[in-house]
Each structure stands twice: as structure tokens, then as C-alpha cells.
Motif scaffolding. Structure first.
Motif, mmCIF file in Angstrom:
data_model
loop_
_atom_site.group_PDB
_atom_site.id
_atom_site.type_symbol
_atom_site.label_atom_id
_atom_site.label_comp_id
_atom_site.label_asym_id
_atom_site.label_seq_id
_atom_site.Cartn_x
_atom_site.Cartn_y
_atom_site.Cartn_z
ATOM 1 N N GLY A 199 43.699 37.067 39.413
ATOM 2 C CA GLY A 199 42.625 36.093 39.654
ATOM 3 C C GLY A 199 41.680 36.024 38.465
ATOM 4 N N LEU A 200 41.354 37.188 37.922
ATOM 5 C CA LEU A 200 40.475 37.205 36.746
ATOM 6 C C LEU A 200 41.178 36.528 35.570
ATOM 7 N N GLY A 201 42.465 36.785 35.456
ATOM 8 C CA GLY A 201 43.247 36.133 34.398
ATOM 9 C C GLY A 201 43.240 34.627 34.551
ATOM 10 N N MET A 202 43.294 34.195 35.786
ATOM 11 C CA MET A 202 43.263 32.750 36.037
ATOM 12 C C MET A 202 41.913 32.170 35.622
ATOM 13 N N ILE A 203 40.849 32.879 35.968
ATOM 14 C CA ILE A 203 39.504 32.436 35.567
ATOM 15 C C ILE A 203 39.412 32.370 34.045
ATOM 16 N N ALA A 204 40.063 33.329 33.392
ATOM 17 C CA ALA A 204 40.009 33.378 31.926
ATOM 18 C C ALA A 204 40.903 32.322 31.273
ATOM 19 N N GLY A 205 41.715 31.648 32.088
ATOM 20 C CA GLY A 205 42.567 30.583 31.546
ATOM 21 C C GLY A 205 43.883 31.067 30.963
ATOM 22 N N LEU A 206 44.326 32.245 31.393
ATOM 23 C CA LEU A 206 45.613 32.740 30.876
ATOM 24 C C LEU A 206 46.755 31.835 31.331
ATOM 25 N N ASP A 207 47.792 31.770 30.505
ATOM 26 C CA ASP A 207 48.948 30.987 30.934
ATOM 27 C C ASP A 207 49.773 31.779 31.950
ATOM 28 N N VAL A 208 50.697 31.070 32.578
ATOM 29 C CA VAL A 208 51.438 31.673 33.683
ATOM 30 C C VAL A 208 52.268 32.881 33.226
ATOM 31 N N GLY A 209 52.819 32.798 32.035
ATOM 32 C CA GLY A 209 53.605 33.910 31.520
ATOM 33 C C GLY A 209 52.754 35.160 31.362
ATOM 34 N N LEU A 210 51.546 34.964 30.837
ATOM 35 C CA LEU A 210 50.657 36.114 30.653
ATOM 36 C C LEU A 210 50.208 36.687 31.991
ATOM 37 N N ILE A 211 50.017 35.815 32.955
ATOM 38 C CA ILE A 211 49.625 36.308 34.282
ATOM 39 C C ILE A 211 50.757 37.155 34.874
ATOM 40 N N ASP A 212 51.973 36.728 34.645
ATOM 41 C CA ASP A 212 53.117 37.551 35.070
ATOM 42 C C ASP A 212 53.081 38.920 34.378
ATOM 43 N N ASP A 213 52.749 38.914 33.097
ATOM 44 C CA ASP A 213 52.674 40.187 32.364
ATOM 45 C C ASP A 213 51.558 41.071 32.913
ATOM 46 N N VAL A 214 50.420 40.459 33.208
ATOM 47 C CA VAL A 214 49.294 41.218 33.767
ATOM 48 C C VAL A 214 49.699 41.828 35.106
ATOM 49 N N ARG A 215 50.414 41.054 35.872
ATOM 50 C CA ARG A 215 50.879 41.540 37.182
ATOM 51 C C ARG A 215 51.801 42.762 36.996
ATOM 52 N N ALA A 216 52.748 42.628 36.114
ATOM 53 C CA ALA A 216 53.679 43.748 35.898
ATOM 54 C C ALA A 216 52.952 44.961 35.316
ATOM 55 N N ALA A 217 51.995 44.707 34.423
ATOM 56 C CA ALA A 217 51.236 45.820 33.823
ATOM 57 C C ALA A 217 50.397 46.532 34.883
ATOM 58 N N THR A 218 49.844 45.772 35.808
ATOM 59 C CA THR A 218 49.054 46.380 36.887
ATOM 60 C C THR A 218 49.932 47.312 37.721
ATOM 61 N N ASP A 219 51.106 46.825 38.074
ATOM 62 C CA ASP A 219 52.051 47.661 38.839
ATOM 63 C C ASP A 219 52.357 48.944 38.076
ATOM 64 N N GLU A 220 52.606 48.788 36.793
ATOM 65 C CA GLU A 220 52.997 49.942 35.974
ATOM 66 C C GLU A 220 51.860 50.953 35.872
ATOM 67 N N CYS A 221 50.633 50.445 35.642
ATOM 68 C CA CYS A 221 49.468 51.349 35.538
ATOM 69 C C CYS A 221 49.287 52.134 36.832
ATOM 70 N N CYS A 222 49.319 51.421 37.946
ATOM 71 C CA CYS A 222 49.092 52.089 39.238
ATOM 72 C C CYS A 222 50.208 53.089 39.517
ATOM 73 N N ASP A 223 51.431 52.663 39.241
ATOM 74 C CA ASP A 223 52.569 53.551 39.478
ATOM 75 C C ASP A 223 52.439 54.827 38.650
ATOM 76 N N CYS A 224 52.068 54.637 37.408
ATOM 77 C CA CYS A 224 51.934 55.786 36.509
ATOM 78 C C CYS A 224 50.832 56.727 37.011
ATOM 79 N N LEU A 225 49.685 56.165 37.365
ATOM 80 C CA LEU A 225 48.566 57.013 37.791
ATOM 81 C C LEU A 225 48.841 57.696 39.135
ATOM 82 N N MET A 226 49.666 57.073 39.943
ATOM 83 C CA MET A 226 49.956 57.652 41.262
ATOM 84 C C MET A 226 51.044 58.722 41.208
#
Lengths: 240, 127
Positions: free
Chosen positions: B28-55
Motif C-alpha cells: 500500500g505504501l508502495g502504491m502511494i509512492a507510485g511504484l510500478d506493478v513489477g516493483l510492488i511484486d518485488d516489495v511483496r516478495a521481499a517482505t515475505d523473505e524478510c519475515c521468513d528470515c526473521l522468524m
């Protein structure tokens, strides 16, 4: 581990293979974990990943000069992905959701064709006549229905390429090498794309290095490269 | 939303099913910032990876704190594992693999480790 691989290549002894498998088991588990939350039991994912690891150990060719991880991650991820795909083939995505996902893909492609770039999420929502919230839900739904994998090769500088999202080297770009081709191509691309092509095919830098120089991610470089190539191909085929 | 520094803060249980919230908030923040759809997909995958790693660290996280903000030129994000003394020992994820995945997805990644494992992961991307 290198010595063990050498020994295994010579002897094919099962106990050496088992040692190698045991040593790399955490890697298989780590890859399996990336596919959690897709309706498959973690134990099942790990089992499939472990079996794929055995296969990877057996097939790994040390003489090719790659690290085992470079070879194993895509192999393991590919098997896990196939397993999930098989298991999920009976799962139903609601028809209206499928239609919306299909519509989203069409609108996105149309936008890229018209604007020579990817749409922002807001632009896509507007073009689809849905709210930004709906679009975010759709994008998330697409991620759940797709199986994002790690099935592309890891580059030699150990950078992981996540297969479904990352581009692969396109043989068609070998044609870019000729100078008249370069001139023709440069007349068809914008400034940023020109820089990308120069770095990738003039200076022969890897995607990771190009990404560093452009200040973007390797993934973005990959997408940009793929988009440029598709566009140039279309122009060439249309004789423009 | 902080007007000076457009910032969001999220504090979540360190549980797989809550990662959805982190993903949606960040996208959602990425959308507010005007990121393109590809980058939003990357942000989504990076979020999963960060959480997975920390957990999945030597000492299990009980909660995950996500802070993300926008400045004039970039979107920044920082994930932090919150652990308690009685946290159980977890099975550590492959640090190098996480790092490689994240560095492929995002141009500017930092991972900080301590005796308990990876505790903080940050990334930023140009707008």
C-alpha cells in the motif's frame, strides 16, 4: 565439501553421497520454507526438497566450475514447485477471481504496449476501473495462485535469481553485438535503456553489476532488459 | 502518517499468517509512492523473505516490527525481530540464501546479526 564431491564423482559411493546430502540438508529446508503457506504441509515440502537434493548431489558436475548451491537451489526449487503445482491442480480459484486476474494481465500488457513501461499500481487500478485496495488484493491473490520459485540459475557472484520473476539470458541479444545493429537499436530506445544495453552488451557486465551502476535492483534490470528485447523484436518483425 | 517523514509502523506477532498484513501495508505504501506493478511484486516478495528470515533464527522472534517510510527519493523499510529471554530456540534459515534473495529483489539491503541470529533487515529502493 569440494573434496567430498570429487571423491563422490570418482567412486559414486552411497555413504559419501549421504554425507553430502546431510551437509546440504539445511539448504533444502531453506528452499522448502520459501514455498510455505500455499496449502501444502511443511513436512511434505521438506520431503520433496530433500529428495531433490539427493538428485542434485548425484547429478552435480564439479568440473563445470560452479558452486553446488548455484546448481542445487534451482533444482530443488523446481521440484518443489512442480509438486505444489500437481497438488494444487485440483484447487479451485473462484471464477470471478480468475476473470479479474486474467483481465489484470491483459490491461497490464496493453498498458506496456502503449506506454513502453510498466504501469504504476494506481494506473493499473484506474485502467481496470477498480479501487487501489481491490488491486492490492488481486496482486496478492495472484501471488498465492502462482508459484513463485527459485528455479533460475544463481549467478556466479552467488546472487540468487528467483526464477519466475527473473529474466534469463536471451540468446537473441547476441545479435546486438554488430555495430549497425547497435545503431539501429539505439535509435529505438530511451536514454536509460541505452545505458542498460551499453553496460550489458557493450561492456558485458552482469545484471548485478548493471543494477549497481543504475542504482536499481537486479530484478528491475532483468525486467527492463526483457521488455526492451520484446519491443525491439516486435519492431523488427513489423519491419519498422 | 508522519507529515515530515511519511512513515508507517507495524508491530505483528511473528507468525506466518500475519505476514499478509506486513505485505499489504508495505505494498500500500508502495502504491502511494507510485511504484510500478513489477516493483510492488518485488516489495511483496521481499517482505515475505524478510519475515521468513526473521522468524527462523537461532532464537525465535515473538514479534516483528516493521517500519517503512518515504522520503523525496526513496522508499525505505526496516524489519526487526523482537525476542524475549524465554524465546525458544528456532531452526536458523540459510543466511546467505536470504541475503541473495533480498539483494536480487532490492538494490540496497542490510542484514544485521547478533548471537541470536539475524535481528534486523533493511532495504530501500528509488522512487
Amino acid at each position: 565439501m569440494g573434496a567430498l564431491f570429487e571423491e563422490y564423482a570418482q567412486t559414486h559411493a552411497v555413504h559419501i553421497r549421504d554425507q553430502l546430502v546431510e551437509g546440504y540438508l539445511p539448504l533444502a529446508k531453506a528452499v522448502a520454507r520459501r514455498f510455505e503457506g500455499r496449502g501444502i504441509e511443511t513436512e511434505d515440502l521438506q520431503q520433496v526438497a530433500s529428495m531433490a537434493l539427493v538428485k542434485a548431489v548425484e547429478r552435480f558436475d564439479l568440473s563445470r566450475g560452479f558452486r553446488f548451491v548455484t546448481y542445487a537451489v534451482p533444482t530443488i526449487a523446481g521440484d518443489v514447485r512442480n509438486y505444489i503445482r500437481d497438488k494444487n491442480s485440483g484447487m479451485r480459484v473462484p471464477r470471478d477471481m480468475r476473470q479479474k486476474l486474467y483481465h489484470m494481465q491483459q490491461v497490464r500488457e496493453q498498458f506496456e504496449l502503449e506506454h513502453l513501461r510498466e504501469p504504476s499500481a494506481r494506473e493499473l487500478a484506474v485502467a481496470m476501473q477498480i479501487t487501489p485496495d481491490e488491486l492490492l488484493m488481486l496482486l496478492d491473490m495472484r501471488q498465492q495462485t502462482d508459484v513463485i520459485s527459485l528455479d533460475a540459475p544463481l549467478s556466479e557472484d552467488h546472487a540468487a535469481e528467483i526464477g519466475a520473476m527473473l529474466g534469463v539470458e536471451d540468446k537473441g541479444f547476441e545479435r546486438v553485438e554488430g555495430s549497425q545493429w547497435m545503431n539501429w537499436i539505439f535509435s529505438k530506445v530511451d536514454e536509460k535503456e541505452r545505458k542498460l544495453l551499453t553496460l550489458r552488451y557493450g561492456e558485458r557486465l552482469g545484471q548485478r553489476e548493471v543494477a549497481r551502476q543504475l542504482g536499481v535492483s537486479q530484478m528491475q534490470v532483468s525486467r527492463m532488459e526483457r521488455r526492451v528485447l520484446q519491443r525491439l523484436r516486435a519492431i523488427e518483425e513489423n519491419g519498422a | 502518517m508522519n507529515e515530515e517523514r511519511r512513515e508507517i509502523l507495524l508491530n505483528l506477532p511473528a507468525d506466518q499468517e500475519f505476514v499478509l498484513l506486513a505485505r499489504m501495508a508495505l505494498c500500500g505504501l508502495g502504491m502511494i509512492a507510485g511504484l510500478d506493478v513489477g516493483l510492488i511484486d518485488d516489495v511483496r516478495a521481499a517482505t515475505d523473505e524478510c519475515c521468513d528470515c526473521l522468524m527462523h533464527q537461532r532464537k525465535k522472534a515473538t514479534r516483528i516490527e516493521m517500519k517503512a517510510w518515504l522520503d523525496q527519493e526513496r522508499m525505505h523499510c526496516c524489519f526487526r525481530a523482537i525476542r524475549t529471554d524465554e524465546a525458544q530456540a528456532g531452526e536458523p534459515t540459510d543466511f546467505e540464501l536470504s541475503r541473495c534473495v533480498l539483494e536480487t529483489l532490492m538494490p540496497d539491503v542490510t542484514l544485521q546479526q547478533d548471537a541470536c541470529g539475524v535481528g534486523t533487515i533493511g532495504f530501500s529502493l528509488p522512487l
